[in-house]
Design a protein around this motif. Structure first.
Motif, PDB file in Angstrom:
ATOM      1  N   ARG A   1       0.813  -1.210   0.000  1.00 40.55           N
ATOM      2  CA  ARG A   1       0.000   0.000   0.000  1.00 40.55           C
ATOM      3  C   ARG A   1       0.857   1.275   0.000  1.00 40.55           C
ATOM      4  NH1 ARG A   1      -5.324  -0.567   1.443  1.00 40.55           N
ATOM      5  NH2 ARG A   1      -5.301   1.460   2.465  1.00 40.55           N
ATOM      6  N   ASP A   2       1.981   1.243   0.701  1.00 46.95           N
ATOM      7  CA  ASP A   2       2.845   2.422   0.742  1.00 46.95           C
ATOM      8  C   ASP A   2       3.421   2.726  -0.638  1.00 46.95           C
ATOM      9  OD1 ASP A   2       2.418   2.782   3.438  1.00 46.95           O
ATOM     10  OD2 ASP A   2       4.180   1.615   4.039  1.00 46.95           O
ATOM     11  N   LYS A   3       3.903   1.709  -1.302  1.00 48.94           N
ATOM     12  CA  LYS A   3       4.490   1.883  -2.624  1.00 48.94           C
ATOM     13  C   LYS A   3       3.438   2.317  -3.640  1.00 48.94           C
ATOM     14  CE  LYS A   3       7.551  -0.444  -5.910  1.00 48.94           C
ATOM     15  NZ  LYS A   3       8.314  -1.690  -6.203  1.00 48.94           N
ATOM     16  N   LEU A   4       2.275   1.696  -3.555  1.00 47.82           N
ATOM     17  CA  LEU A   4       1.182   2.043  -4.463  1.00 47.82           C
ATOM     18  C   LEU A   4       0.709   3.473  -4.202  1.00 47.82           C
ATOM     19  CD1 LEU A   4      -0.458   0.693  -6.723  1.00 47.82           C
ATOM     20  CD2 LEU A   4      -2.117  -0.026  -5.008  1.00 47.82           C
ATOM     21  N   GLY A   5       0.663   3.847  -2.918  1.00 46.53           N
ATOM     22  CA  GLY A   5       0.244   5.197  -2.553  1.00 46.53           C
ATOM     23  C   GLY A   5       1.173   6.256  -3.115  1.00 46.53           C
ATOM     24  N   GLN A   6       2.479   5.998  -3.091  1.00 38.77           N
ATOM     25  CA  GLN A   6       3.455   6.944  -3.627  1.00 38.77           C
ATOM     26  C   GLN A   6       3.243   7.174  -5.114  1.00 38.77           C
ATOM     27  OE1 GLN A   6       7.276   5.335  -2.615  1.00 38.77           O
ATOM     28  NE2 GLN A   6       6.962   5.565  -0.402  1.00 38.77           N
ATOM     29  N   VAL A   7       2.844   6.107  -5.815  1.00 34.57           N
ATOM     30  CA  VAL A   7       2.630   6.209  -7.260  1.00 34.57           C
ATOM     31  C   VAL A   7       1.362   6.990  -7.568  1.00 34.57           C
ATOM     32  CG1 VAL A   7       2.102   4.896  -9.357  1.00 34.57           C
ATOM     33  CG2 VAL A   7       3.899   4.106  -7.812  1.00 34.57           C
ATOM     34  N   ILE A   8       0.246   6.621  -6.928  1.00 30.57           N
ATOM     35  CA  ILE A   8      -1.032   7.233  -7.296  1.00 30.57           C
ATOM     36  C   ILE A   8      -1.145   8.682  -6.838  1.00 30.57           C
ATOM     37  CG2 ILE A   8      -2.199   4.992  -7.299  1.00 30.57           C
ATOM     38  CD1 ILE A   8      -3.532   5.809  -4.647  1.00 30.57           C
ATOM     39  N   PHE A   9      -0.420   9.061  -5.790  1.00 33.60           N
ATOM     40  CA  PHE A   9      -0.479  10.446  -5.349  1.00 33.60           C
ATOM     41  C   PHE A   9       0.287  11.373  -6.284  1.00 33.60           C
ATOM     42  CE2 PHE A   9      -1.729   8.946  -1.009  1.00 33.60           C
ATOM     43  CZ  PHE A   9      -2.869   9.727  -0.912  1.00 33.60           C
ATOM     44  N   ASN A  10       1.088  10.785  -7.167  1.00 38.08           N
ATOM     45  CA  ASN A  10       1.865  11.589  -8.109  1.00 38.08           C
ATOM     46  C   ASN A  10       1.466  11.356  -9.563  1.00 38.08           C
ATOM     47  OD1 ASN A  10       3.914  12.881  -6.275  1.00 38.08           O
ATOM     48  ND2 ASN A  10       4.320  10.740  -5.784  1.00 38.08           N
ATOM     49  N   ASP A  11       0.447  10.545  -9.780  1.00 41.80           N
ATOM     50  CA  ASP A  11       0.032  10.219 -11.143  1.00 41.80           C
ATOM     51  C   ASP A  11      -1.503  10.135 -11.183  1.00 41.80           C
ATOM     52  OD1 ASP A  11      -0.615   8.921 -13.593  1.00 41.80           O
ATOM     53  OD2 ASP A  11       1.418   8.116 -13.708  1.00 41.80           O
ATOM     54  N   ASP A  12      -2.117  11.159 -11.749  1.00 42.89           N
ATOM     55  CA  ASP A  12      -3.580  11.239 -11.755  1.00 42.89           C
ATOM     56  C   ASP A  12      -4.212  10.080 -12.529  1.00 42.89           C
ATOM     57  OD1 ASP A  12      -6.011  12.754 -11.087  1.00 42.89           O
ATOM     58  OD2 ASP A  12      -6.176  13.029 -13.249  1.00 42.89           O
ATOM     59  N   LYS A  13      -3.612   9.686 -13.633  1.00 46.62           N
ATOM     60  CA  LYS A  13      -4.166   8.595 -14.451  1.00 46.62           C
ATOM     61  C   LYS A  13      -4.136   7.271 -13.699  1.00 46.62           C
ATOM     62  CE  LYS A  13      -3.231  10.503 -19.048  1.00 46.62           C
ATOM     63  NZ  LYS A  13      -2.512  10.309 -20.335  1.00 46.62           N
ATOM     64  N   LYS A  14      -3.033   6.998 -13.028  1.00 48.24           N
ATOM     65  CA  LYS A  14      -2.921   5.748 -12.277  1.00 48.24           C
ATOM     66  C   LYS A  14      -3.836   5.750 -11.055  1.00 48.24           C
ATOM     67  CE  LYS A  14       1.662   4.362 -13.821  1.00 48.24           C
ATOM     68  NZ  LYS A  14       3.061   4.034 -13.438  1.00 48.24           N
ATOM     69  N   ARG A  15      -4.044   6.925 -10.469  1.00 45.14           N
ATOM     70  CA  ARG A  15      -4.966   7.016  -9.336  1.00 45.14           C
ATOM     71  C   ARG A  15      -6.387   6.690  -9.787  1.00 45.14           C
ATOM     72  NH1 ARG A  15      -3.647  11.557  -7.921  1.00 45.14           N
ATOM     73  NH2 ARG A  15      -5.284  12.888  -8.762  1.00 45.14           N
ATOM     74  N   LYS A  16      -6.785   7.235 -10.930  1.00 47.90           N
ATOM     75  CA  LYS A  16      -8.117   6.951 -11.477  1.00 47.90           C
ATOM     76  C   LYS A  16      -8.243   5.482 -11.862  1.00 47.90           C
ATOM     77  CE  LYS A  16      -9.104  11.616 -13.158  1.00 47.90           C
ATOM     78  NZ  LYS A  16      -9.317  12.475 -14.355  1.00 47.90           N
ATOM     79  N   LEU A  17      -7.153   4.909 -12.374  1.00 49.08           N
ATOM     80  CA  LEU A  17      -7.170   3.496 -12.748  1.00 49.08           C
ATOM     81  C   LEU A  17      -7.362   2.618 -11.514  1.00 49.08           C
ATOM     82  CD1 LEU A  17      -6.783   1.203 -14.774  1.00 49.08           C
ATOM     83  CD2 LEU A  17      -4.299   1.454 -14.491  1.00 49.08           C
TER      84      LEU A  17
ATOM     85  N   ASN B   1      -8.725   3.524  -8.684  1.00 47.90           N
ATOM     86  CA  ASN B   1     -10.086   3.749  -8.191  1.00 47.90           C
ATOM     87  C   ASN B   1     -11.106   2.938  -8.985  1.00 47.90           C
ATOM     88  OD1 ASN B   1      -9.175   5.537  -6.258  1.00 47.90           O
ATOM     89  ND2 ASN B   1      -9.666   7.376  -7.433  1.00 47.90           N
ATOM     90  N   SER B   2     -10.885   2.827 -10.295  1.00 49.54           N
ATOM     91  CA  SER B   2     -11.815   2.057 -11.129  1.00 49.54           C
ATOM     92  C   SER B   2     -11.784   0.576 -10.785  1.00 49.54           C
ATOM     93  CB  SER B   2     -11.479   2.254 -12.612  1.00 49.54           C
ATOM     94  OG  SER B   2     -10.270   1.590 -12.959  1.00 49.54           O
ATOM     95  N   ILE B   3     -10.688   0.120 -10.196  1.00 50.75           N
ATOM     96  CA  ILE B   3     -10.554  -1.281  -9.775  1.00 50.75           C
ATOM     97  C   ILE B   3     -11.188  -1.504  -8.406  1.00 50.75           C
ATOM     98  CG2 ILE B   3      -8.895  -3.074  -9.087  1.00 50.75           C
ATOM     99  CD1 ILE B   3      -6.953  -1.866 -11.154  1.00 50.75           C
ATOM    100  N   THR B   4     -10.883  -0.609  -7.479  1.00 52.13           N
ATOM    101  CA  THR B   4     -11.288  -0.833  -6.086  1.00 52.13           C
ATOM    102  C   THR B   4     -12.681  -0.310  -5.734  1.00 52.13           C
ATOM    103  OG1 THR B   4     -10.171   1.216  -5.395  1.00 52.13           O
ATOM    104  CG2 THR B   4      -8.893  -0.829  -5.296  1.00 52.13           C
ATOM    105  N   HIS B   5     -13.081   0.814  -6.297  1.00 54.33           N
ATOM    106  CA  HIS B   5     -14.346   1.440  -5.886  1.00 54.33           C
ATOM    107  C   HIS B   5     -15.574   0.557  -6.086  1.00 54.33           C
ATOM    108  CE1 HIS B   5     -12.901   5.921  -5.664  1.00 54.33           C
ATOM    109  NE2 HIS B   5     -12.247   5.109  -4.854  1.00 54.33           N
ATOM    110  N   PRO B   6     -15.719  -0.128  -7.239  1.00 55.97           N
ATOM    111  CA  PRO B   6     -16.890  -1.015  -7.381  1.00 55.97           C
ATOM    112  C   PRO B   6     -16.934  -2.115  -6.319  1.00 55.97           C
ATOM    113  CG  PRO B   6     -15.893  -0.602  -9.517  1.00 55.97           C
ATOM    114  CD  PRO B   6     -14.940  -0.069  -8.499  1.00 55.97           C
ATOM    115  N   GLU B   7     -15.771  -2.667  -5.978  1.00 54.03           N
ATOM    116  CA  GLU B   7     -15.711  -3.717  -4.952  1.00 54.03           C
ATOM    117  C   GLU B   7     -16.035  -3.151  -3.575  1.00 54.03           C
ATOM    118  OE1 GLU B   7     -15.301  -6.940  -5.566  1.00 54.03           O
ATOM    119  OE2 GLU B   7     -15.229  -6.440  -7.701  1.00 54.03           O
ATOM    120  N   ILE B   8     -15.542  -1.948  -3.303  1.00 53.20           N
ATOM    121  CA  ILE B   8     -15.825  -1.293  -2.021  1.00 53.20           C
ATOM    122  C   ILE B   8     -17.319  -1.025  -1.881  1.00 53.20           C
ATOM    123  CG2 ILE B   8     -15.495   0.839  -0.695  1.00 53.20           C
ATOM    124  CD1 ILE B   8     -12.653   0.975  -1.917  1.00 53.20           C
ATOM    125  N   GLN B   9     -17.935  -0.524  -2.941  1.00 53.49           N
ATOM    126  CA  GLN B   9     -19.370  -0.217  -2.901  1.00 53.49           C
ATOM    127  C   GLN B   9     -20.205  -1.470  -2.673  1.00 53.49           C
ATOM    128  OE1 GLN B   9     -20.214   2.006  -6.516  1.00 53.49           O
ATOM    129  NE2 GLN B   9     -18.667   3.522  -5.992  1.00 53.49           N
TER     130      GLN B   9
END
Length: 228
Positions: free
Chosen positions: A66-82, A84-92
């Motif tokens: 999670r730490d490594k992934l967090g560093q990437v998505i906080f600096n890359d808007d496209k990867k953050r959206k990607l 979110n598209s994976i996790t948000h449906p499962e979270i909901q």
């Protein structure tokens, strides 16, 4: 049962307020906790993260780094959206099932602790109340630097990713000010808890469920009579 959305800015004290509601007896569903559950090894979201982001984001024990992934998505808007598209449906889906269970077990209301309540907007149509936990930007920065061991610039960047806290306050039905002493925050939480307990909003849902049951029972009796 009715739903209450609880949100805030990063490091505004939302988790503290959420725990205060929980200690008062509220049923609370923490979206951050659910987010950790849906990426456990073997889960659909975990498989997609491994496939799309790569093995380097999976630790030796099989869990997501999670730490490594967090560093990437906080600096890359496209990867953050990607992500979110994976996790948000499962979270909901997970949150919906938890709500169904709490409804069956007779809870008057449920507090949904949702960091991105207004950013995504997905849950807003189902909420009776929205509550924002607020503090000053300077407090956010200091808390985030201390909590996550970040530089001031890194903390500001993480804060800027989210919707401004002032904007969330304007959108919310209620604001809990967490900029002062803990006792002052707790007093506000107790006041809102009493208001939620006094609400009769849950009766609307119960009446709708009862009417639906009556309709289904009538349909069932009609089908039985038709085939006799």
């Amino acid at each position: 049962m009715f739903l209450i959305g609880l949100t805030g800015g990063i490091a505004s004290g939302k988790s503290t307020v959420s725990e205060m509601f929980r200690r008062l007896g509220s049923a609370v569903i923490d979206a951050d906790k659910v987010a950790r559950e849906v990426v456990l090894p073997g889960k659909p979201a975990w498989k997609k993260i491994k496939q799309i982001f790569g093995e380097e984001f999976i630790l030796d024990n099989g869990s997501v780094d999670r730490d490594k992934l967090g560093q990437v998505i906080f600096n890359d808007d496209k990867k953050r959206k990607l992500l979110n598209s994976i996790t948000h449906p499962e979270i909901q889906k997970n949150i919906i099932w938890k709500c169904v269970w709490l409804l069956i077990t007779g809870h008057q209301f449920v507090i949904l602790d949702l960091p991105l309540l207004f950013e995504t907007g997905n849950m807003l149509p189902y909420l009776t109340f929205t509550v924002v936990v607020s503090c000053s930007t300077d407090q956010q920065i200091k808390r985030l630097m201390s909590r996550n061991n970040l530089t001031r610039e890194e903390a500001i960047n993480r804060i800027d990713i989210q919707m401004p806290l002032t904007q969330k306050c304007h959108l919310a039905a209620a604001v809990i000010d967490n900029s002062g002493e803990r006792d002052l925050t707790e007093k506000q939480v107790v006041d809102w808890f009493k208001r939620f307990c006094a609400s009769r909003a849950h009766w609307k849902v119960r009446i709708l469920i009862f009417l639906a049951f009556v309709v289904l029972w009538g349909f069932y009796k009609f089908i039985l009579g038709f085939f006799r």
